[in-house]
Scaffold this motif. Structure first.
Motif, PDB file in Angstrom:
ATOM      1  N   ASP A 106       0.826  -1.207   0.000  1.00 55.95           N
ATOM      2  CA  ASP A 106       0.000   0.000   0.000  1.00 55.95           C
ATOM      3  C   ASP A 106       0.859   1.255   0.000  1.00 55.95           C
ATOM      4  OD1 ASP A 106      -2.577  -1.328   0.211  1.00 55.95           O
ATOM      5  OD2 ASP A 106      -1.966  -1.846   2.255  1.00 55.95           O
ATOM      6  N   ASN A 107       0.252   2.350  -0.482  1.00 59.04           N
ATOM      7  CA  ASN A 107       0.886   3.662  -0.402  1.00 59.04           C
ATOM      8  C   ASN A 107       0.733   4.225   1.003  1.00 59.04           C
ATOM      9  OD1 ASN A 107       1.219   3.441  -3.203  1.00 59.04           O
ATOM     10  ND2 ASN A 107      -0.769   4.419  -3.577  1.00 59.04           N
ATOM     11  N   SER A 108       1.568   5.195   1.337  1.00 56.39           N
ATOM     12  CA  SER A 108       1.417   5.916   2.604  1.00 56.39           C
ATOM     13  C   SER A 108       1.720   7.385   2.354  1.00 56.39           C
ATOM     14  CB  SER A 108       2.350   5.351   3.674  1.00 56.39           C
ATOM     15  OG  SER A 108       3.713   5.471   3.281  1.00 56.39           O
ATOM     16  N   GLN A 109       1.206   8.233   3.235  1.00 59.89           N
ATOM     17  CA  GLN A 109       1.456   9.666   3.139  1.00 59.89           C
ATOM     18  C   GLN A 109       2.541  10.055   4.129  1.00 59.89           C
ATOM     19  OE1 GLN A 109      -0.098  11.599   0.817  1.00 59.89           O
ATOM     20  NE2 GLN A 109      -1.105   9.701   0.126  1.00 59.89           N
ATOM     21  N   ILE A 110       3.534  10.785   3.632  1.00 63.48           N
ATOM     22  CA  ILE A 110       4.594  11.269   4.509  1.00 63.48           C
ATOM     23  C   ILE A 110       4.691  12.790   4.346  1.00 63.48           C
ATOM     24  CG2 ILE A 110       5.897   9.117   4.376  1.00 63.48           C
ATOM     25  CD1 ILE A 110       7.856  10.538   2.458  1.00 63.48           C
ATOM     26  N   GLU A 111       5.288  13.432   5.317  1.00 62.45           N
ATOM     27  CA  GLU A 111       5.481  14.880   5.264  1.00 62.45           C
ATOM     28  C   GLU A 111       6.322  15.249   4.048  1.00 62.45           C
ATOM     29  OE1 GLU A 111       7.946  18.294   7.752  1.00 62.45           O
ATOM     30  OE2 GLU A 111       7.431  16.391   8.720  1.00 62.45           O
ATOM     31  N   TYR A 112       5.922  16.344   3.387  1.00 62.98           N
ATOM     32  CA  TYR A 112       6.699  16.822   2.257  1.00 62.98           C
ATOM     33  C   TYR A 112       7.949  17.502   2.808  1.00 62.98           C
ATOM     34  CZ  TYR A 112       7.864  19.035  -2.204  1.00 62.98           C
ATOM     35  OH  TYR A 112       8.497  19.409  -3.359  1.00 62.98           O
ATOM     36  N   SER A 113       8.992  16.704   3.006  1.00 62.19           N
ATOM     37  CA  SER A 113      10.281  17.247   3.451  1.00 62.19           C
ATOM     38  C   SER A 113      11.364  16.242   3.118  1.00 62.19           C
ATOM     39  CB  SER A 113      10.279  17.512   4.961  1.00 62.19           C
ATOM     40  OG  SER A 113      10.287  16.297   5.699  1.00 62.19           O
ATOM     41  N   LEU A 114      12.556  16.752   2.898  1.00 61.98           N
ATOM     42  CA  LEU A 114      13.669  15.873   2.592  1.00 61.98           C
ATOM     43  C   LEU A 114      13.970  14.961   3.774  1.00 61.98           C
ATOM     44  CD1 LEU A 114      15.888  15.039   0.587  1.00 61.98           C
ATOM     45  CD2 LEU A 114      17.358  16.807   1.608  1.00 61.98           C
ATOM     46  N   GLU A 115      13.819  15.478   4.982  1.00 62.08           N
ATOM     47  CA  GLU A 115      14.124  14.677   6.162  1.00 62.08           C
ATOM     48  C   GLU A 115      13.185  13.485   6.280  1.00 62.08           C
ATOM     49  OE1 GLU A 115      16.054  13.116   9.153  1.00 62.08           O
ATOM     50  OE2 GLU A 115      16.739  14.860   7.994  1.00 62.08           O
ATOM     51  N   ALA A 116      11.878  13.709   6.047  1.00 60.79           N
ATOM     52  CA  ALA A 116      10.922  12.608   6.108  1.00 60.79           C
ATOM     53  C   ALA A 116      11.224  11.573   5.027  1.00 60.79           C
ATOM     54  CB  ALA A 116       9.498  13.149   5.945  1.00 60.79           C
ATOM     55  N   LEU A 117      11.625  12.041   3.858  1.00 62.66           N
ATOM     56  CA  LEU A 117      11.957  11.129   2.774  1.00 62.66           C
ATOM     57  C   LEU A 117      13.222  10.341   3.100  1.00 62.66           C
ATOM     58  CD1 LEU A 117      11.370  10.039  -0.001  1.00 62.66           C
ATOM     59  CD2 LEU A 117      12.520  12.034  -0.993  1.00 62.66           C
ATOM     60  N   ARG A 118      14.203  11.003   3.682  1.00 62.38           N
ATOM     61  CA  ARG A 118      15.447  10.315   4.054  1.00 62.38           C
ATOM     62  C   ARG A 118      15.178   9.189   5.039  1.00 62.38           C
ATOM     63  NH1 ARG A 118      20.504  13.322   3.313  1.00 62.38           N
ATOM     64  NH2 ARG A 118      21.242  12.309   5.198  1.00 62.38           N
ATOM     65  N   GLN A 119      14.248   9.400   5.961  1.00 60.06           N
ATOM     66  CA  GLN A 119      13.907   8.348   6.916  1.00 60.06           C
ATOM     67  C   GLN A 119      13.352   7.129   6.200  1.00 60.06           C
ATOM     68  OE1 GLN A 119      11.366   9.939   9.980  1.00 60.06           O
ATOM     69  NE2 GLN A 119      12.911  11.380  10.717  1.00 60.06           N
ATOM     70  N   LYS A 120      12.506   7.349   5.209  1.00 57.18           N
ATOM     71  CA  LYS A 120      11.967   6.241   4.446  1.00 57.18           C
ATOM     72  C   LYS A 120      13.056   5.500   3.661  1.00 57.18           C
ATOM     73  CE  LYS A 120       7.517   6.059   5.190  1.00 57.18           C
ATOM     74  NZ  LYS A 120       6.889   4.803   5.717  1.00 57.18           N
ATOM     75  N   LEU A 121      14.054   6.226   3.230  1.00 59.76           N
ATOM     76  CA  LEU A 121      15.157   5.633   2.486  1.00 59.76           C
ATOM     77  C   LEU A 121      16.163   4.953   3.397  1.00 59.76           C
ATOM     78  CD1 LEU A 121      15.922   8.410  -0.174  1.00 59.76           C
ATOM     79  CD2 LEU A 121      14.355   6.484  -0.342  1.00 59.76           C
ATOM     80  N   GLY A 122      15.983   5.115   4.702  1.00 57.02           N
ATOM     81  CA  GLY A 122      16.901   4.512   5.653  1.00 57.02           C
ATOM     82  C   GLY A 122      18.230   5.213   5.737  1.00 57.02           C
ATOM     83  N   ARG A 123      18.212   6.520   5.483  1.00 57.56           N
ATOM     84  CA  ARG A 123      19.455   7.300   5.519  1.00 57.56           C
ATOM     85  C   ARG A 123      19.573   8.120   6.793  1.00 57.56           C
ATOM     86  NH1 ARG A 123      22.212   8.909   0.782  1.00 57.56           N
ATOM     87  NH2 ARG A 123      21.785   7.546  -0.986  1.00 57.56           N
TER      88      ARG A 123
END
Length: 566
Positions: free
Chosen positions: A549-566
């Motif tokens: 499934d899709n999920s909604q995350i905050e529009y921010s580089l930091e939130a995206l980095r967390q999803k990428l495991g960085r």
């Protein structure tokens, strides 16, 4: 990378000549294109994956102290003639002649070349140990190239060769390389096993293979349940049974079996389980005399083990029917160990068996209730067969049979090549010695296909992040109608690139469906969708490649980095 400027060419159709998943998906994803039989062009998408594998391999080889070189792909025949492999390689070797009628080959491997290099540059113990490696194209003229990169004729390989003053130092480096290979596969993120192996045509003593586990693997691996033993089925050992042989339960009796030529036929005719039967195979000895091999009916001959027995011809040679009839009086399918005047070698599995059904050495006849010692002299007993699931490993733990794809192989060559090519160095006492050698091969292009065989689903490839062509893809929704979406995509794309994220922006102007399908097909591990609705809510729609499934995350580089495991 903006995909509008990237030569991405995918297809929904599965090519008719692609038999296995990796071949199908690499063609559908546009990673490779066929030029000829076993010859492929790597596309921009494919080369991104290949280079990531190469980088991991190179980093670990450098960290292990190996030195990179680059040797010629085209090699003079003289070196191979000196090592004795010019003829031994047979039709696998692509031979050629230059304008001066000198013979060459396109290198299938580089033991001869590296030994010649060492012979020219190494003269003293002070220069040893040393380990040279290269990442380079090889060519082996497969009789039937198939399965895409899995059995291509031209392929990319990392091969390394080490030189040592003694066996102890060779063993040390062997384990250094073994550990480096394990780190490579750990970093790539694949499930693998290290198994004992046969050295094959390259030769040498100790030898182990690295296999990526996959249901489509060509090799069968025998793995102990306790994890302490693993071997290629070709090299897995069987042991003599410690259970005493039962006393005979009946008299030897000859029965007519017309038309029976196989164990399956015999079991059907006499209503017997296969494990109570024995089959006989005739091979030639190195004295040109036949040798009778006896195995349990439900077991298969391991030709490598048989070939390794003293007195058996190398390579293994099965006897012609004329020879069989001359010595046994019957043809294949009716042979057994009763009243024969040849060398008999029986597998451990029949050593303590009783009351077996065997061939009677008469066409259309078999014996039942056969027992060693009573009905035929005790033969030699040896390990002749392939292991099967449930067999005990050398330490007693039950074996399971897994399938794997060989991607790496480490050898202790000893002095096979250094002696043949007359490489010598002076030791600390000024005495000339022949160095010991190690050889360490890793299939750089093959592991790309092996990774797909392990990591895929119905939608396409599921790359491990470390070798994915892109780590993240940004997909805009209706960017042609929304300046806000276009700007947000450009901004996030720039932020990701500045943060060292390997990102693709799908700005090809396609509908959402085809963009999603391509992202899944080519296996990008992370996906974010930017839309007007998400921008109004301050969110990105995120989906991992293996997420349902899709999920909604905050529009921010930091939130995206967390999803990428960085």
């Amino acid at each position: 990378m903006r995909l509008s400027a990237f030569a991405l060419s995918t297809t929904k159709e599965t090519p008719a000549d692609a038999e296995i998943v990796s071949h199908q998906l690499m063609l559908r994803a546009g990673m490779i294109r066929k030029l000829g039989a076993g010859l492929y062009t790597w596309t921009p998408l494919g080369i991104r994956v290949l280079r990531k594998v190469e980088n991991i391999v190179r980093e670990e080889m450098d960290a292990a102290g190996a030195l990179e070189v680059l040797m010629p792909a085209v090699q003079p025949a003289e070196l191979w003639q000196q090592s004795g492999r010019w003829d031994a390689m047979g039709d696998l070797m692509l031979r050629m002649t230059d304008r001066a009628e000198r013979q060459y080959c396109f290198g299938p491997t580089h033991e001869e070349v590296i030994t010649d290099y060492a012979k020219r540059d190494i003269s003293s113990y002070k220069q040893l140990p040393v380990n040279f490696y290269q990442i380079q194209t090889k060519f082996r003229d497969e009789i039937r190239p198939r399965f895409g990169l899995m059995r291509a004729r031209e392929f990319i390989m990392k091969d390394a060769y080490s030189f040592h003053m003694d066996d102890a130092d060779l063993d040390r480096e062997y384990h250094v390389m073994r550990a480096a290979y394990a780190r490579i596969l750990d970093r790539i993120g694949l499930d693998y096993r290290v198994v004992a192996a046969d050295s094959g045509a390259i030769g040498g003593a100790k030898s182990e293979e690295f296999h990526v586990l996959a249901q489509t693997g060509e090799d069968e691996l025998a793995v102990a349940e306790n994890g302490r033993y693993a071997a290629n089925v070709e090299a897995a050992l069987t042991m003599a049974s410690e259970t005493p042989r039962p006393a005979p339960g009946g008299e030897l009796r000859k029965v007519d079996t017309p038309g029976v030529a196989t164990i399956a036929d015999l079991c059907a005719a006499l209503d017997l389980p296969a494990e109570t039967t024995a089959k006989a195979i005739v091979v030639m000895g190195d004295d040109d005399k036949p040798v009778l091999l006896v195995l349990r009916g439900d077991h298969s001959l391991n030709e490598i083990k048989a070939e390794g027995i003293d007195g058996i011809a190398t390579p293994l040679q099965f006897a012609e029917e004329s020879v069989i009839r001359e010595h046994f009086g019957a043809g294949p399918g009716s042979l057994g160990p009763v009243n024969v005047n040849v060398r008999v070698i029986a597998d451990y599995a029949v050593q303590n068996a009783a009351d077996m059904a065997v061939g009677a050495n008469y066409d259309g006849a078999h014996f039942v209730n056969f027992n060693w010692g009573r009905d035929a002299i005790e033969p030699e007993f040896a390990d002749l067969r392939n292991v099967v699931a449930g067999d005990p490993s050398p330490d007693g733990s039950p074996l399971s049979i897994l399938r794997g794809i060989e991607v790496g192989h480490v050898f202790q060559l000893g002095d096979k090549y250094s002696r043949a090519l007359e490489l010598s160095v002076l030791d600390e006492n000024g005495k000339s010695i022949t160095p010991q050698m190690g050889c360490y091969g890793f299939g750089v292009s093959r592991i790309v296909a092996a990774a797909i065989e392990q990591c895929f689903d119905d939608a396409g490839i599921c790359w491990p992040t470390a070798i994915a062509p892109f780590e993240l893809v940004i997909i805009p929704i209706k960017a042609d109608k929304s300046a806000a979406v276009r700007k947000a995509c450009d901004n996030l794309y720039a932020e990701c690139r500045n943060a060292g994220i390997d990102v693709a922006l799908d700005d090809r102007g396609l509908r959402p469906g085809p963009m999603f399908a391509d992202a899944e097909l080519i296996g990008i591990p992370h996906r974010v969708v930017i839309s007007d609705r998400g921008l109004e809510a301050g969110t990105l729609e995120y989906k991992g490649r293996r997420d349902s499934d899709n999920s909604q995350i905050e529009y921010s580089l930091e939130a995206l980095r967390q999803k990428l495991g960085r």
